[in-house]
Enzyme design. Sequence first.
Site, PDB file in Angstrom:
ATOM      1  N   GLY A  12       0.811  -1.216   0.000  1.00 19.92           N
ATOM      2  CA  GLY A  12       0.000   0.000   0.000  1.00 19.92           C
ATOM      3  C   GLY A  12       0.841   1.262   0.000  1.00 19.92           C
ATOM      4  N   ASP A  13       0.156   2.382  -0.251  1.00 15.61           N
ATOM      5  CA  ASP A  13       0.776   3.709  -0.226  1.00 15.61           C
ATOM      6  C   ASP A  13       1.902   3.869  -1.248  1.00 15.61           C
ATOM      7  OD1 ASP A  13      -0.954   4.320   1.873  1.00 15.61           O
ATOM      8  OD2 ASP A  13       0.445   3.512   3.336  1.00 15.61           O
ATOM      9  N   GLU A  14       1.791   3.182  -2.358  1.00 17.92           N
ATOM     10  CA  GLU A  14       2.816   3.270  -3.401  1.00 17.92           C
ATOM     11  C   GLU A  14       2.711   4.563  -4.199  1.00 17.92           C
ATOM     12  OE1 GLU A  14       0.579   0.807  -3.150  1.00 17.92           O
ATOM     13  OE2 GLU A  14       1.600  -1.121  -2.914  1.00 17.92           O
ATOM     14  N   LYS A  16      -0.757   5.332  -5.584  1.00 10.98           N
ATOM     15  CA  LYS A  16      -1.842   5.019  -6.536  1.00 10.98           C
ATOM     16  C   LYS A  16      -2.667   6.253  -6.863  1.00 10.98           C
ATOM     17  CE  LYS A  16      -3.191   1.866  -3.619  1.00 10.98           C
ATOM     18  NZ  LYS A  16      -2.030   1.823  -2.695  1.00 10.98           N
ATOM     19  N   GLY A  40      -5.972   5.874   1.670  1.00  9.28           N
ATOM     20  CA  GLY A  40      -5.650   7.300   1.710  1.00  9.28           C
ATOM     21  C   GLY A  40      -4.807   7.581   0.481  1.00  9.28           C
ATOM     22  N   HIS A  41      -5.394   8.229  -0.505  1.00 10.39           N
ATOM     23  CA  HIS A  41      -4.709   8.456  -1.782  1.00 10.39           C
ATOM     24  C   HIS A  41      -4.436   9.953  -1.937  1.00 10.39           C
ATOM     25  CE1 HIS A  41      -6.328   4.435  -3.595  1.00 10.39           C
ATOM     26  NE2 HIS A  41      -5.680   4.269  -2.469  1.00 10.39           N
ATOM     27  N   THR A 128      -6.924  -0.293  10.320  1.00  8.42           N
ATOM     28  CA  THR A 128      -7.178   1.146  10.369  1.00  8.42           C
ATOM     29  C   THR A 128      -8.354   1.466  11.310  1.00  8.42           C
ATOM     30  OG1 THR A 128      -8.636   0.994   8.461  1.00  8.42           O
ATOM     31  CG2 THR A 128      -6.317   1.497   8.014  1.00  8.42           C
ATOM     32  N   ARG A 142     -23.722 -12.662   4.444  1.00  3.39           N
ATOM     33  CA  ARG A 142     -25.026 -12.324   3.843  1.00  3.39           C
ATOM     34  C   ARG A 142     -25.975 -11.638   4.818  1.00  3.39           C
ATOM     35  NH1 ARG A 142     -25.120 -18.313   1.929  1.00  3.39           N
ATOM     36  NH2 ARG A 142     -24.332 -18.314   4.044  1.00  3.39           N
ATOM     37  N   GLN A 224      -5.357  -0.263  -1.308  1.00  3.08           N
ATOM     38  CA  GLN A 224      -4.484  -1.246  -0.660  1.00  3.08           C
ATOM     39  C   GLN A 224      -3.526  -1.828  -1.712  1.00  3.08           C
ATOM     40  OE1 GLN A 224      -8.137  -1.570   0.285  1.00  3.08           O
ATOM     41  NE2 GLN A 224      -7.389   0.145   1.487  1.00  3.08           N
ATOM     42  N   LYS A 331       8.719   7.683  -5.958  1.00  3.86           N
ATOM     43  CA  LYS A 331       9.561   8.116  -4.845  1.00  3.86           C
ATOM     44  C   LYS A 331      11.039   7.805  -5.032  1.00  3.86           C
ATOM     45  CE  LYS A 331       6.997   8.781  -0.994  1.00  3.86           C
ATOM     46  NZ  LYS A 331       6.207   8.555   0.227  1.00  3.86           N
ATOM     47  N   GLY A 413       8.495   8.271 -10.567  1.00  6.73           N
ATOM     48  CA  GLY A 413       8.153   9.477  -9.795  1.00  6.73           C
ATOM     49  C   GLY A 413       9.393  10.094  -9.172  1.00  6.73           C
ATOM     50  N   VAL A 414       9.492  11.419  -9.277  1.00  3.63           N
ATOM     51  CA  VAL A 414      10.637  12.120  -8.681  1.00  3.63           C
ATOM     52  C   VAL A 414      10.179  13.199  -7.693  1.00  3.63           C
ATOM     53  CG1 VAL A 414      12.246  11.630 -10.568  1.00  3.63           C
ATOM     54  CG2 VAL A 414      10.784  13.664 -10.698  1.00  3.63           C
ATOM     55  N   GLY A 415       8.923  13.151  -7.293  1.00  2.00           N
ATOM     56  CA  GLY A 415       8.397  14.108  -6.318  1.00  2.00           C
ATOM     57  C   GLY A 415       6.894  13.922  -6.249  1.00  2.00           C
TER      58      GLY A 415
HETATM   59  P1  GDP Z   1      -1.544   5.553  -2.266  1.00  2.27           P
HETATM   60  O1  GDP Z   1      -2.275   5.096  -1.064  1.00  2.27           O
HETATM   61  O2  GDP Z   1      -0.954   4.432  -3.053  1.00  2.27           O
HETATM   62  O3  GDP Z   1      -2.333   6.495  -3.134  1.00  2.27           O
HETATM   63  O4  GDP Z   1      -0.295   6.406  -1.723  1.00  2.27           O
HETATM   64  P2  GDP Z   1      -0.361   7.532  -0.584  1.00  2.27           P
HETATM   65  O5  GDP Z   1      -0.929   8.752  -1.196  1.00  2.27           O
HETATM   66  O6  GDP Z   1      -0.959   7.004   0.660  1.00  2.27           O
HETATM   67  O7  GDP Z   1       1.185   7.693  -0.257  1.00  2.27           O
HETATM   68  C1  GDP Z   1       2.096   8.058  -1.238  1.00  2.27           C
HETATM   69  C2  GDP Z   1       2.781   9.354  -0.751  1.00  2.27           C
HETATM   70  O8  GDP Z   1       3.903   9.617  -1.558  1.00  2.27           O
HETATM   71  C3  GDP Z   1       1.889  10.570  -0.888  1.00  2.27           C
HETATM   72  O9  GDP Z   1       2.188  11.448   0.163  1.00  2.27           O
HETATM   73  C4  GDP Z   1       2.284  11.165  -2.238  1.00  2.27           C
HETATM   74  O10 GDP Z   1       2.076  12.570  -2.293  1.00  2.27           O
HETATM   75  C5  GDP Z   1       3.753  10.851  -2.240  1.00  2.27           C
HETATM   76  N1  GDP Z   1       4.348  10.606  -3.572  1.00  2.27           N
HETATM   77  C6  GDP Z   1       3.805   9.981  -4.641  1.00  2.27           C
HETATM   78  N2  GDP Z   1       4.728   9.864  -5.624  1.00  2.27           N
HETATM   79  C7  GDP Z   1       5.865  10.439  -5.153  1.00  2.27           C
HETATM   80  C8  GDP Z   1       7.176  10.606  -5.690  1.00  2.27           C
HETATM   81  O11 GDP Z   1       7.496  10.194  -6.790  1.00  2.27           O
HETATM   82  N3  GDP Z   1       8.094  11.238  -4.873  1.00  2.27           N
HETATM   83  C9  GDP Z   1       7.781  11.685  -3.624  1.00  2.27           C
HETATM   84  N4  GDP Z   1       8.737  12.273  -2.906  1.00  2.27           N
HETATM   85  N5  GDP Z   1       6.555  11.532  -3.103  1.00  2.27           N
HETATM   86  C10 GDP Z   1       5.611  10.903  -3.850  1.00  2.27           C
HETATM   87  P1  IMO Z   2      -3.930   2.645   0.442  1.00  2.50           P
HETATM   88  O1  IMO Z   2      -5.045   2.460  -0.550  1.00  2.50           O
HETATM   89  C1  IMO Z   2      -1.501   0.889   3.587  1.00  2.50           C
HETATM   90  C2  IMO Z   2      -3.462  -2.051   6.192  1.00  2.50           C
HETATM   91  C3  IMO Z   2      -3.647  -1.693   7.642  1.00  2.50           C
HETATM   92  C4  IMO Z   2      -3.552  -3.064   8.270  1.00  2.50           C
HETATM   93  C5  IMO Z   2      -4.245  -3.955   7.250  1.00  2.50           C
HETATM   94  C6  IMO Z   2      -5.707  -4.244   7.563  1.00  2.50           C
HETATM   95  O2  IMO Z   2      -3.786   4.028   0.940  1.00  2.50           O
HETATM   96  O3  IMO Z   2      -2.657   2.051  -0.078  1.00  2.50           O
HETATM   97  P2  IMO Z   2      -7.922  -2.777   7.404  1.00  2.50           P
HETATM   98  O4  IMO Z   2      -8.313  -1.509   8.084  1.00  2.50           O
HETATM   99  O5  IMO Z   2      -7.933  -2.700   5.919  1.00  2.50           O
HETATM  100  O6  IMO Z   2      -8.689  -3.960   7.905  1.00  2.50           O
HETATM  101  O7  IMO Z   2      -6.387  -3.031   7.875  1.00  2.50           O
HETATM  102  O8  IMO Z   2      -4.165  -3.257   6.006  1.00  2.50           O
HETATM  103  N1  IMO Z   2      -4.011  -1.069   5.213  1.00  2.50           N
HETATM  104  C7  IMO Z   2      -3.273  -0.243   4.487  1.00  2.50           C
HETATM  105  N2  IMO Z   2      -1.939  -0.018   4.483  1.00  2.50           N
HETATM  106  N3  IMO Z   2      -2.288   1.525   2.709  1.00  2.50           N
HETATM  107  C8  IMO Z   2      -3.612   1.294   2.682  1.00  2.50           C
HETATM  108  O9  IMO Z   2      -4.416   1.808   1.728  1.00  2.50           O
HETATM  109  C9  IMO Z   2      -4.169   0.403   3.623  1.00  2.50           C
HETATM  110  N4  IMO Z   2      -5.422  -0.019   3.882  1.00  2.50           N
HETATM  111  C10 IMO Z   2      -5.304  -0.926   4.850  1.00  2.50           C
HETATM  112  O10 IMO Z   2      -2.637  -0.833   8.089  1.00  2.50           O
HETATM  113  O11 IMO Z   2      -2.213  -3.483   8.329  1.00  2.50           O
HETATM  114 MG    MG Z   3      -2.352   5.487   0.985  1.00  6.68          MG
END
Ligand code: GDP
Ligand code: IMO
Ligand code: MG
Length: 424
Positions: A12-14, A16, A40-41, A128, A142, A224, A331, A413-415
């Site tokens: 997660g948090d790549e 997206k 959280g995107h 979460t 169900r 996720q 990143k 990505g570079v920022g």
């Molecule tokens: P998601 O859940 O996959 O949408 O990712 P998140 O938004 O939770 O977390 C990614 C974080 O990295 C966010 O704070 C973005 O603003 C930041 N981000 C995305 N791409 C880049 C990048 O190429 N470089 C840097 N420094 N930050 C990035």
């Molecule tokens: P995005 O879309 C990172 C993790 C939680 C926990 C596990 C189960 O922003 O990448 P849940 O509340 O779904 O039952 O929690 O999954 N988790 C995430 N980790 N990014 C997320 O979403 C996540 N959504 C859930 O931290 O380990």
């Molecule tokens: Mg996220």
Amino acid sequence: MPATVVVGTQWGDEGKGKLTDLLAREMDVVVRYQGGHNAGHRIVVGGEAFALQLVPSGVLYPHITPVIGNGVVVDPKVLLDEIDSLSAKGVDCSRLLVSGNAHLIMPYHQELDRLTERFLGKNALGTTKRGIGPAYADKSARVGLRVQDLLDPKIFRQKLDVVLHEKNLILSKVYNRLPMKADEIAAKYLDVYAGRLAPMIADTVTFVHDALAEGKRILLEGAQATFLDLDHGTYPFVTSSNPVAGGAATGSGLGPRDLGRVVGIAKAYITRVGAGPFPTELDGEMGDLLVERGHEFGTNTGRRRRVGWFDAVMARQAARLNSLSEIAITKLDVLDTLEEIKVCVAYEAGGVRYEYPPYHQSVLHDVTPIYEVVPGWRSDLSQFTRFEDLPREARDYIAFLREKIGVPIATVGVGPGREQFVRP
Ligand code: GDP
Ligand code: IMO
Ligand code: MG
């Protein structure tokens, strides 16, 4: 034209949100297909940040129809608050459609998520606490309430009374909590949320099929990631839905042959929030450095993310689980100050070398990562707009990842900003 899927390939948090926003320039419809407000995107446009939880990340463009698909679990209050806060920032959410088949997160889901975590003690998953797991559990059992039930107060109330009877027994007899009142829940869901949501509730399956038939371009936005997938992740440290690309079909109502391009997304290193195995995890100074440079704190929950070196074993597994056509690396700039960078190319356990994650999770918990070390570039990448202009070491790092993953790298990505990417 077949639909495009964006799928996380790590935990997660790549990035997206940022990638979806980028690809949405050339799309007409963006569909969220699973998860809920555990996501959280974050998107950064001209210095302004948007943190989306339920609303699809294409919403910032007026030409996009954002759709919350049937595979999502919806907390109506969170959705309405999110719409209000986007509107306050000048984002028009009036085109948003919500599937009538999506399931509702109810107050007892959130309460039970918290209580179960507490009950698990040191074995807690680190969810979460948004009620995601309990809502999907009720869907499978169900006894869930769906978004469309908001349109039929009689049915809503009938279903609520039945399910709340059981939930209240659990809350009071197992957890020693006060029972919840059906009247209070119904008053909020039917008298407050239903009226506002009604115009958005739609048959989104028909909508996406009509859109495809009309030649519209559809992007399916995963939440996720692959290793949080209920079936393919590091169970039980997973979420309760199917983020993998296959889930994009079930969660939107498109058929498998309607999906074409699958874009995976990975950080140039790796992070995880919550408990569970993490072979390349870094403690100490290097870990602190990546957390600090990458601002590795949850977009919603604010929790510090665990960090580690890029894990090519997992990336290869993600490539086949999702049939990736390409991958975006984000990143890269976070690694700017490093003298050398490690990449895990395989695992070792009990004298065996693993190119893919071992099938047995007990083995995964014990693997030793086998690293290759590559030189860093030690310069600021954040201003680059062309891949060719990056320092040689940065280009070599991307080429190295490409070779180890076996999938073309289309975007780097570079920022965080919308324009901060280069194309190899
Ligand atoms: P998601 O859940 O996959 O949408 O990712 P998140 O938004 O939770 O977390 C990614 C974080 O990295 C966010 O704070 C973005 O603003 C930041 N981000 C995305 N791409 C880049 C990048 O190429 N470089 C840097 N420094 N930050 C990035
Ligand atoms: P995005 O879309 C990172 C993790 C939680 C926990 C596990 C189960 O922003 O990448 P849940 O509340 O779904 O039952 O929690 O999954 N988790 C995430 N980790 N990014 C997320 O979403 C996540 N959504 C859930 O931290 O380990
Ligand atoms: Mg996220």
